[in-house]
Design a protein around this motif. Structure first.
Motif, PDB file in Angstrom:
ATOM      1  N   LEU A   1      42.620  23.280  14.996  1.00 21.03           N
ATOM      2  CA  LEU A   1      43.788  22.623  15.584  1.00 21.03           C
ATOM      3  C   LEU A   1      45.052  23.419  15.311  1.00 21.03           C
ATOM      4  O   LEU A   1      46.002  23.394  16.102  1.00 21.03           O
ATOM      5  N   GLY A   2      45.064  24.149  14.198  1.00 22.48           N
ATOM      6  CA  GLY A   2      46.205  25.022  13.916  1.00 22.48           C
ATOM      7  C   GLY A   2      46.373  26.066  14.994  1.00 22.48           C
ATOM      8  O   GLY A   2      47.487  26.343  15.449  1.00 22.48           O
ATOM      9  N   ILE A   3      45.277  26.666  15.435  1.00 23.54           N
ATOM     10  CA  ILE A   3      45.323  27.656  16.511  1.00 23.54           C
ATOM     11  C   ILE A   3      45.811  27.006  17.802  1.00 23.54           C
ATOM     12  O   ILE A   3      46.657  27.557  18.521  1.00 23.54           O
ATOM     13  N   VAL A   4      45.283  25.821  18.109  1.00 23.27           N
ATOM     14  CA  VAL A   4      45.670  25.114  19.337  1.00 23.27           C
ATOM     15  C   VAL A   4      47.169  24.832  19.344  1.00 23.27           C
ATOM     16  O   VAL A   4      47.858  25.049  20.347  1.00 23.27           O
ATOM     17  N   MET A   5      47.695  24.364  18.224  1.00 28.40           N
ATOM     18  CA  MET A   5      49.117  24.025  18.148  1.00 28.40           C
ATOM     19  C   MET A   5      49.986  25.276  18.225  1.00 28.40           C
ATOM     20  O   MET A   5      51.078  25.249  18.807  1.00 28.40           O
ATOM     21  N   LYS A   6      49.509  26.385  17.649  1.00 30.34           N
ATOM     22  CA  LYS A   6      50.279  27.625  17.728  1.00 30.34           C
ATOM     23  C   LYS A   6      50.301  28.148  19.163  1.00 30.34           C
ATOM     24  O   LYS A   6      51.346  28.569  19.677  1.00 30.34           O
ATOM     25  N   VAL A   7      49.129  28.136  19.829  1.00 27.74           N
ATOM     26  CA  VAL A   7      49.067  28.600  21.216  1.00 27.74           C
ATOM     27  C   VAL A   7      49.898  27.691  22.113  1.00 27.74           C
ATOM     28  O   VAL A   7      50.639  28.153  22.993  1.00 27.74           O
ATOM     29  N   ASN A   8      49.798  26.390  21.883  1.00 28.16           N
ATOM     30  CA  ASN A   8      50.582  25.437  22.665  1.00 28.16           C
ATOM     31  C   ASN A   8      52.076  25.631  22.451  1.00 28.16           C
ATOM     32  O   ASN A   8      52.895  25.305  23.320  1.00 28.16           O
ATOM     33  N   SER A   9      52.439  26.196  21.298  1.00 26.82           N
ATOM     34  CA  SER A   9      53.864  26.414  21.031  1.00 26.82           C
ATOM     35  C   SER A   9      54.482  27.382  22.031  1.00 26.82           C
ATOM     36  O   SER A   9      55.705  27.382  22.220  1.00 26.82           O
ATOM     37  N   ILE A  10      53.653  28.192  22.696  1.00 27.03           N
ATOM     38  CA  ILE A  10      54.191  29.074  23.734  1.00 27.03           C
ATOM     39  C   ILE A  10      54.716  28.241  24.899  1.00 27.03           C
ATOM     40  O   ILE A  10      55.838  28.459  25.392  1.00 27.03           O
ATOM     41  N   VAL A  11      53.924  27.256  25.354  1.00 24.73           N
ATOM     42  CA  VAL A  11      54.363  26.379  26.441  1.00 24.73           C
ATOM     43  C   VAL A  11      55.584  25.574  26.005  1.00 24.73           C
ATOM     44  O   VAL A  11      56.564  25.437  26.746  1.00 24.73           O
ATOM     45  N   VAL A  12      55.526  25.041  24.791  1.00 28.01           N
ATOM     46  CA  VAL A  12      56.662  24.274  24.268  1.00 28.01           C
ATOM     47  C   VAL A  12      57.908  25.148  24.204  1.00 28.01           C
ATOM     48  O   VAL A  12      59.016  24.713  24.549  1.00 28.01           O
ATOM     49  N   SER A  13      57.743  26.399  23.795  1.00 28.76           N
ATOM     50  CA  SER A  13      58.879  27.316  23.703  1.00 28.76           C
ATOM     51  C   SER A  13      59.480  27.612  25.069  1.00 28.76           C
ATOM     52  O   SER A  13      60.702  27.758  25.199  1.00 28.76           O
TER      53      SER A  13
ATOM     54  N   PHE B   1      41.346  22.008  22.583  1.00 22.01           N
ATOM     55  CA  PHE B   1      42.050  22.455  23.787  1.00 22.01           C
ATOM     56  C   PHE B   1      41.885  21.459  24.930  1.00 22.01           C
ATOM     57  O   PHE B   1      42.856  21.099  25.599  1.00 22.01           O
ATOM     58  N   HIS B   2      40.671  21.023  25.185  1.00 20.53           N
ATOM     59  CA  HIS B   2      40.391  20.194  26.365  1.00 20.53           C
ATOM     60  C   HIS B   2      40.928  18.776  26.238  1.00 20.53           C
ATOM     61  O   HIS B   2      41.331  18.178  27.242  1.00 20.53           O
ATOM     62  N   VAL B   3      40.978  18.240  25.022  1.00 22.71           N
ATOM     63  CA  VAL B   3      41.429  16.860  24.827  1.00 22.71           C
ATOM     64  C   VAL B   3      42.893  16.813  24.398  1.00 22.71           C
ATOM     65  O   VAL B   3      43.726  16.160  25.027  1.00 22.71           O
ATOM     66  N   PHE B   4      43.202  17.493  23.312  1.00 25.20           N
ATOM     67  CA  PHE B   4      44.546  17.407  22.723  1.00 25.20           C
ATOM     68  C   PHE B   4      45.628  17.858  23.703  1.00 25.20           C
ATOM     69  O   PHE B   4      46.747  17.315  23.719  1.00 25.20           O
ATOM     70  N   LEU B   5      45.317  18.867  24.543  1.00 28.12           N
ATOM     71  CA  LEU B   5      46.314  19.413  25.473  1.00 28.12           C
ATOM     72  C   LEU B   5      46.086  18.957  26.918  1.00 28.12           C
ATOM     73  O   LEU B   5      46.557  19.608  27.847  1.00 28.12           O
ATOM     74  N   SER B   6      45.418  17.835  27.105  1.00 26.76           N
ATOM     75  CA  SER B   6      45.031  17.421  28.466  1.00 26.76           C
ATOM     76  C   SER B   6      46.207  17.001  29.349  1.00 26.76           C
ATOM     77  O   SER B   6      46.084  17.013  30.579  1.00 26.76           O
ATOM     78  N   VAL B   7      47.355  16.623  28.780  1.00 30.62           N
ATOM     79  CA  VAL B   7      48.529  16.270  29.603  1.00 30.62           C
ATOM     80  C   VAL B   7      49.752  17.086  29.170  1.00 30.62           C
ATOM     81  O   VAL B   7      50.886  16.626  29.263  1.00 30.62           O
TER      82      VAL B   7
END
Length: 463
Positions: free
Chosen positions: A286-298, A371-377
């Protein structure tokens, strides 16, 4: 350059052109800040392995809390700075700039000192009690070095925000990119070439941050329309009290992220330990998912920051139609980018996971679910984040805070505890989409009310 000529673009240039000029460099700068952490994670994953990835996630609250302080100062300073420029009060704008830099320096030094002194206590609070001893050792080693960079980050964030607001977003982007590229080169050299492990990644990050700081400082004499002096850097209670509340929304957004990461770390290791995955796999994945997602958030934060001087200046100048147009343009682009990001996460999941190192089948299985659940929306962030910055930009910190707090603290965190209690570590993943959906409904109500007020002002001006 004449002050009026240098700032006239905020009132006269087409919104789309202005957004491209300010938002693109701001997005690049914010993405670069995310890449600092992601690059470390990639090289640590390749050079150290899963325990190194778990360690960097354990230290992530250090990053998010320091960012909370830095963004509060930078965003509050630049929001007040832009409002004063719109009012043609250049003296107060200069005081906002000087005081912002001074507060950033003091806050950065204090924060570094406190975190270094209480590093063990903070790591235990962040979920370090039940992780593998090797994960804890790596985490402490990484954090003790990386904390040195906090003062440089706080100051460069503030100065780069000012540079963007007074009309040169490209230079702010350049200083961030230069630091990032140096970080990437040094990561490869220190971690893989010299086999320095997590310590090498931490030193690479600091050196990149110092370069960003030096380039930001070097631009100060070239500022247009305003001038930095020691007199304007002297702390003024009135000025500080005026701009700090405008950054409260950004502070609570990052603080909420810190609280969420700490709680999630503890939930992941606690409920993960009761599952087939163990404590370290969920923490790393989940750490990797949150870091990768931080690109979209950024990207979304950069989009909001890019719109901030346009919104702030025109709201201060009472050009309400341009304020409305700029906001609508911002969230339209945000939603489009959000959908693109969501598609990449859903379609290229395994390729993204492989960037951070090859691990066990259980690890890959849990990472795919993340990736598939946590970032689904995740596309909803294109509406949520720019909307919070919109309220901040027009000088309404209470609404800005309400818009940002609902997403993480009011909805996400309670849902995470409930889902983990009933469905275990995998249930945690569903808290993401449920929380984002409820937050989007709440923020939509706040925005509709604000748009109604803007429409009334527009009608009164045109009557």
């Amino acid at each position: 350059m004449n002050k009026n000529n240098s700032l006239a673009m905020f009132e006269t240039e087409p919104i789309g052109k202005l957004m491209a000029k300010f938002a693109l460099p701001a997005i690049a700068s914010m993405v670069v800040n995310s890449i600092y952490n992601i690059v470390d994670q990639i090289f640590i994953g390749q050079g150290v392995g899963m325990f190194g990835n778990a360690a960097t996630n354990l230290t992530f609250p250090f990053v998010t809390f320091s960012m909370a302080i830095g963004t509060m100062i930078a965003d509050g300073c630049v929001a007040y700075f832009s409002l004063k420029l719109g009012e043609k009060n250049y003296r107060e704008a200069e005081k906002a700039m000087g005081n912002g830099i001074s507060i950033a320096l003091l806050a950065g030094l204090v924060l570094t000192l406190l975190m270094e002194v209480f590093i063990d206590g903070v790591l235990l609070l962040c979920g370090g009690r039940t992780v593998d001893p090797l994960t804890y050792t790596y985490a402490k080693q990484y954090a003790s070095i990386a904390l040195i960079g906090i003062p440089f980050v706080c100051i460069s964030m503030t100065i780069n925000s000012i540079i963007r607001a007074q009309g040169n977003p490209r230079y702010a982007m350049f200083s961030n990119l230069a630091g990032c590229f140096l970080n990437i080169i040094l990561d490869a050299w220190f971690v893989l070439g010299l086999d320095m492990g997590v310590a090498g990644a931490a030193w690479a990050t600091i050196i990149g941050q110092v370069l960003n700081f030096v380039l930001a400082i070097a631009y100060i004499p070239r500022l247009n329309g305003v001038k930095f002096t020691l007199e304007c850097a002297k702390l003024s209670r009135k000025t500080v009290i005026s701009f700090i509340p405008l950054g409260i929304s950004s502070f609570f957004t990052q603080l909420a992220s810190t609280v969420v990461v700490i709680c999630m770390n503890n939930l992941l290791v606690s409920y993960g330990d009761q599952s087939i995955y163990g404590a370290d796999i969920p923490l790393a994945a989940l750490g990797i998912v949150m870091k990768v997602n931080s690109i979209v958030v950024s990207v979304m934060v950069g989009l909001g920051i890019g719109s901030q001087p346009i919104l702030g200046y025109n709201y201060g100048a009472k050009n309400y139609r341009r304020v409305k147009a700029a906001y609508l343009h911002t969230i339209t682009v945000g939603l489009i980018v959000g959908i693109i990001g969501w598609g990449c996460f859903q379609l290229f999941t395994q390729s993204i996971i492989d960037l951070f190192g090859q691990e066990s089948e259980l690890y890959n299985q849990f990472a795919l679910k993340c990736f598939h659940v946590f970032l689904s929306v995740i596309f909803l962030t294109g509406f949520l984040i720019p909307s919070g910055i919109f309220f901040q930009s027009i000088g309404k910190p209470i609404k800005a805070m309400a818009a940002t707090m609902t997403r993480q603290l009011i909805y996400f965190l309670p849902i995470a505890f409930i889902m983990a209690h009933f469905f275990g570590v995998e249930g945690l993943l569903y808290a993401g989409p449920i929380g984002d959906t409820l937050a989007a409904i709440t923020v939509a109500i706040l925005i509709l009310k604000e748009m109604t007020l803007l429409n009334k002002q527009i009608k009164l001006q045109e009557a």
